[in-house]
Design an enzyme around this catalytic site. Structure first.
Site, PDB file in Angstrom:
ATOM      1  N   CYS A  48       0.837  -1.193   0.000  1.00  0.00           N
ATOM      2  CA  CYS A  48       0.000   0.000   0.000  1.00  0.00           C
ATOM      3  C   CYS A  48       0.879   1.253   0.000  1.00  0.00           C
ATOM      4  CB  CYS A  48      -0.888  -0.028   1.237  1.00  0.00           C
ATOM      5  SG  CYS A  48      -2.052   1.330   1.346  1.00  0.00           S
ATOM      6  N   PRO A  49       0.595   2.198  -0.866  1.00  0.00           N
ATOM      7  CA  PRO A  49      -0.579   2.369  -1.740  1.00  0.00           C
ATOM      8  C   PRO A  49      -0.373   1.896  -3.173  1.00  0.00           C
ATOM      9  CG  PRO A  49       0.598   4.420  -1.688  1.00  0.00           C
ATOM     10  CD  PRO A  49       1.386   3.432  -0.809  1.00  0.00           C
TER      11      PRO A  49
END
Length: 84
Positions: free
Chosen positions: A19-20
């Site tokens: 993430c992201p």
């Protein structure tokens, strides 16, 4: 891979990314697809269990299936909320 995940028009393998990054790549990939096309996402990022469903609701795409019981996680999205 379960039969439901084989109906995709595109497959996106983002294993190894955290993430992201997976969500950013999903967003870019979906942007280049036509409404109604289906995308399978293969990932090992735990954050996608929260991020992918939220992304679909916010961007108005359909989350058709998901498999998050074990790695890799699989998600099947359809671009747009059209009904076939």
């Amino acid at each position: 891979m379960s039969d439901i995940f084989t109906i995709a028009d595109k497959i996106l393998d983002v294993r190894g990314l955290q993430c992201p990054e997976p969500l950013m790549i999903v967003r870019k990939t979906i942007r280049d697809m036509n409404d109604g096309q289906k995308l399978v996402i293969i990932t090992d990022d735990l954050a996608t269990t929260r991020d992918i469903p939220s992304f679909c609701r916010y961007m108005e795409h359909a989350l058709l299936a998901q498999s998050t019981e074990h790695f890799p996680y699989l998600y099947l999205l359809r671009k747009g909320l059209i009904i076939n």
